[in-house]
Design an enzyme around this catalytic site. Structure first.
Site, PDB file in Angstrom:
ATOM      1  N   GLY A  11       0.843  -1.281  -0.053  1.00 51.83           N
ATOM      2  CA  GLY A  11       0.097  -0.015   0.087  1.00 51.83           C
ATOM      3  C   GLY A  11       0.784   1.433   0.142  1.00 51.83           C
ATOM      4  O   GLY A  11       0.504   2.136   0.554  1.00 51.83           O
ATOM      5  N   SER A  12       2.057   1.082  -0.628  1.00 56.42           N
ATOM      6  CA  SER A  12       2.904   2.352  -0.814  1.00 56.42           C
ATOM      7  C   SER A  12       2.093   3.556  -1.496  1.00 56.42           C
ATOM      8  O   SER A  12       2.126   4.706  -1.378  1.00 56.42           O
ATOM      9  CB  SER A  12       4.289   2.305  -0.731  1.00 56.42           C
ATOM     10  OG  SER A  12       4.378   1.734  -2.170  1.00 56.42           O
ATOM     11  N   LYS A  64     -20.613 -14.933  -9.210  1.00 59.07           N
ATOM     12  CA  LYS A  64     -19.945 -13.770  -9.389  1.00 59.07           C
ATOM     13  C   LYS A  64     -20.682 -12.632  -9.817  1.00 59.07           C
ATOM     14  O   LYS A  64     -20.307 -11.267  -9.629  1.00 59.07           O
ATOM     15  CB  LYS A  64     -19.022 -14.047 -10.993  1.00 59.07           C
ATOM     16  CG  LYS A  64     -17.909 -14.994 -10.796  1.00 59.07           C
ATOM     17  CD  LYS A  64     -16.817 -14.670  -9.733  1.00 59.07           C
ATOM     18  CE  LYS A  64     -16.031 -15.676  -9.396  1.00 59.07           C
ATOM     19  NZ  LYS A  64     -15.472 -15.569  -7.995  1.00 59.07           N
ATOM     20  N   ILE A  92     -11.235  -6.579 -12.108  1.00 61.64           N
ATOM     21  CA  ILE A  92     -12.505  -5.778 -11.726  1.00 61.64           C
ATOM     22  C   ILE A  92     -13.893  -6.448 -12.541  1.00 61.64           C
ATOM     23  O   ILE A  92     -13.727  -6.422 -13.706  1.00 61.64           O
ATOM     24  CB  ILE A  92     -12.305  -4.295 -11.619  1.00 61.64           C
ATOM     25  CG1 ILE A  92     -11.409  -3.966 -11.028  1.00 61.64           C
ATOM     26  CG2 ILE A  92     -13.685  -3.719 -11.424  1.00 61.64           C
ATOM     27  CD1 ILE A  92     -11.301  -3.663  -9.557  1.00 61.64           C
ATOM     28  N   ASN A 106      -5.672   2.830 -13.117  1.00 61.95           N
ATOM     29  CA  ASN A 106      -4.736   1.818 -12.435  1.00 61.95           C
ATOM     30  C   ASN A 106      -3.394   2.099 -12.809  1.00 61.95           C
ATOM     31  O   ASN A 106      -2.986   3.017 -13.646  1.00 61.95           O
ATOM     32  CB  ASN A 106      -4.944   0.521 -13.535  1.00 61.95           C
ATOM     33  CG  ASN A 106      -3.963  -0.706 -12.920  1.00 61.95           C
ATOM     34  OD1 ASN A 106      -4.074  -0.913 -11.811  1.00 61.95           O
ATOM     35  ND2 ASN A 106      -3.434  -1.161 -13.966  1.00 61.95           N
ATOM     36  N   HIS A 108       0.580   0.973 -13.381  1.00 59.56           N
ATOM     37  CA  HIS A 108       1.245  -0.346 -13.971  1.00 59.56           C
ATOM     38  C   HIS A 108       2.729   0.020 -13.823  1.00 59.56           C
ATOM     39  O   HIS A 108       3.299   0.910 -14.498  1.00 59.56           O
ATOM     40  CB  HIS A 108       0.649  -0.560 -15.235  1.00 59.56           C
ATOM     41  CG  HIS A 108       1.413  -1.910 -15.755  1.00 59.56           C
ATOM     42  ND1 HIS A 108       0.940  -3.186 -15.227  1.00 59.56           N
ATOM     43  CD2 HIS A 108       2.543  -2.087 -16.636  1.00 59.56           C
ATOM     44  CE1 HIS A 108       1.875  -4.036 -15.818  1.00 59.56           C
ATOM     45  NE2 HIS A 108       2.735  -3.453 -16.621  1.00 59.56           N
ATOM     46  N   GLU A 178       6.039   6.205  -9.214  1.00 58.98           N
ATOM     47  CA  GLU A 178       4.611   5.827  -9.106  1.00 58.98           C
ATOM     48  C   GLU A 178       4.006   6.764  -7.981  1.00 58.98           C
ATOM     49  O   GLU A 178       3.084   7.234  -8.127  1.00 58.98           O
ATOM     50  CB  GLU A 178       4.401   4.460  -8.823  1.00 58.98           C
ATOM     51  CG  GLU A 178       4.843   3.200  -9.672  1.00 58.98           C
ATOM     52  CD  GLU A 178       4.417   1.857  -9.542  1.00 58.98           C
ATOM     53  OE1 GLU A 178       3.411   1.706  -8.814  1.00 58.98           O
ATOM     54  OE2 GLU A 178       5.200   1.086  -9.563  1.00 58.98           O
TER      55      GLU A 178
HETATM   56  C1  GRF Z   1       3.036  -1.273  -7.658  1.00 54.74           C
HETATM   57  O1  GRF Z   1       4.455  -1.307  -8.240  1.00 54.74           O
HETATM   58  C2  GRF Z   1       2.119  -1.158  -8.642  1.00 54.74           C
HETATM   59  O2  GRF Z   1       2.548  -0.539  -9.852  1.00 54.74           O
HETATM   60  C3  GRF Z   1       2.116  -2.733  -8.711  1.00 54.74           C
HETATM   61  O3  GRF Z   1       2.140  -3.192  -7.333  1.00 54.74           O
HETATM   62  C4  GRF Z   1       2.864  -2.335  -6.755  1.00 54.74           C
HETATM   63  C5  GRF Z   1       2.241  -2.021  -5.583  1.00 54.74           C
HETATM   64  O4  GRF Z   1       2.831  -1.424  -4.609  1.00 54.74           O
HETATM   65  N1  GRF Z   1       0.941  -3.056  -9.566  1.00 54.74           N
HETATM   66  P1  GRF Z   1       2.431  -0.743  -3.308  1.00 54.74           P
HETATM   67  O5  GRF Z   1       1.402  -1.860  -2.794  1.00 54.74           O
HETATM   68  O6  GRF Z   1       1.660   0.307  -3.428  1.00 54.74           O
HETATM   69  O7  GRF Z   1       3.478  -0.436  -2.364  1.00 54.74           O
END
Ligand code: GRF
Length: 204
Positions: A11-12, A64, A92, A106, A108, A178
């Site tokens: 969850g960073s 589902k 989802i 999202n 990625h 990110e």
């Molecule tokens: C991130 O690199 C995101 O792009 C990927 O999973 C990771 C999640 O990291 N899909 P965090 O849980 O937000 O720390």
């Protein structure tokens, strides 16, 4: 913007979004954290921030359609109007994607459309980038459609790939990007500085 953040892991990204709302960088309120795992680190972060959590594992539903209905009801009951998928590892349901069309992003950890699609998640992404000998990678924020990683791209930022990189060191470099990119992309929507027409995204 009343935001639900979905996350399966540490969850960073959730944290960086919450911090952006606290600092005023992002005019939004994170009203709900949704996870499919009861042991996800993101839940501890949500609790520390006083943000409500909901654990909903699609695997627990044989039906589902029922899962989709429950998820939509939970979102509606909190007046959620935007969804951020921040390391969420489950698909989802199509009805939720349609209900939040143009209102679900999202993140990625690569430069889509390269290194995306089914099976391309976590360390596998960075391993594939290194195996291909790429000299740059990065992060992509995109709108969510009914496939994996194919929705219209909103923002991207690149990072160098170093000859000494391992999947772990590259992941860490991309993750830092990110944390800036996701709040920035959400802010474009919160401030209505973006229009989406079909697959065409225009930043105003
Ligand atoms: C991130 O690199 C995101 O792009 C990927 O999973 C990771 C999640 O990291 N899909 P965090 O849980 O937000 O720390």
């Amino acid at each position: 913007m009343r935001l639900a953040v979905f996350a399966s892991g540490g969850g960073s990204n959730f944290q960086s979004i919450v911090e952006a709302t606290n600092s005023g960088l992002l005019s939004a309120e994170v009203v709900l954290c949704v996870s499919n795992r009861s042991d996800a680190g993101v839940l501890t972060r949500a609790e520390a921030e006083g943000i409500e959590s909901l654990i909903l594992d699609p695997s627990d539903f044989d039906d589902k359609e029922l899962y989709e209905t429950v998820l939509l009801e939970q979102l509606a009951s909190r007046d959620v109007d935007f969804i951020a998928l921040a390391g969420y590892m489950k698909m989802i349901p199509a009805g939720v994607v349609r209900a939040f069309s143009g209102r679900m992003l999202n993140i990625h950890p690569a430069l889509l459309p390269a290194y995306g699609g089914p099976g391309m998640y976590g360390k596998r992404v960075h391993g594939a980038v290194l195996a291909a000998g790429e000299s740059i990678s990065g992060a992509t924020v995109h709108l969510v459609d009914e496939e994996y990683d194919t929705g219209p791209i909103v923002l991207q930022e690149s990072v160098p790939v170093l000859p000494t990189d391992t999947p772990e060191t590259l992941a860490a470099r991309v993750l830092l990007v990110e944390h800036e990119l996701f709040p920035k992309a959400l802010a474009l929507f919160a401030e209505q500085q973006i229009t989406v027409d079909g697959r065409t995204v225009t930043i105003l």
